[in-house]
Design an enzyme around this catalytic site. Structure first.
Site, short mmCIF file in Angstrom:
data_model
loop_
_atom_site.label_atom_id
_atom_site.label_comp_id
_atom_site.label_asym_id
_atom_site.label_seq_id
_atom_site.Cartn_x
_atom_site.Cartn_y
_atom_site.Cartn_z
CB CYS A 1 -0.90 -0.06 1.23
SG CYS A 1 -1.73 1.49 1.65
CB CYS B 1 0.38 1.66 4.08
SG CYS B 1 -1.36 1.17 4.00
#
Length: 131
Positions: free
Chosen positions: A30, A33
């Site tokens: 991600c 993230c």
């Protein structure tokens, strides 16, 4: 204190035995993230009295499902075992600090009273629907 990995094995004990717990739900693939990760880590070094945990949603799929994690990163903040904040998306450092300070300043007796009041109201609403 730096961040710690949380899993189904230590999640409950971590939340129950610490005053404030921030949780970053994330995954290695991600992009947002990976951007939020260093912000979260830096905040953990700044706020050493708070537990900062990370949950890899790829490795902890059952836990992520149990908490209905639909997008990542998602930030949870528990205080005195009460989930006060649950929001998807990356936060800049200043916004994360603001949320932490807001959580610190809450009167938890008031929060618990409000939760109890809302639960009582929900029960009354269900009883009225059943009549």
């Amino acid at each position: 204190m730096s961040t710690q990995e949380l899993s189904a094995a230590n999640f409950e004990q971590t939340v129950e035995s610490n005053d404030i717990v921030l949780i970053d739900w994330w995954a290695p693939w991600c992009g947002p993230c990976r951007v939020f990760g260093p912000v979260f880590e830096k905040a953990s070094e700044k706020h050493t009295d708070i537990v900062f945990g990370k949950i890899n949603t790829d490795e902890q799929q059952e836990l992520a499902q149990a908490f209905n994690i639909r997008s990542i990163p998602t930030l949870f903040i528990f205080r005195e075992k009460v989930l006060l904040f649950a929001e998807a998306g990356s936060l800049p450092a200043s916004a994360l600090d603001q949320v932490i300070e807001k959580v610190r300043s809450l009167d938890m007796d008031e929060v618990r009273a409000k939760i109890a009041e809302e639960a009582k109201g929900a029960e009354g609403g269900q009883a009225a629907q059943g009549a």
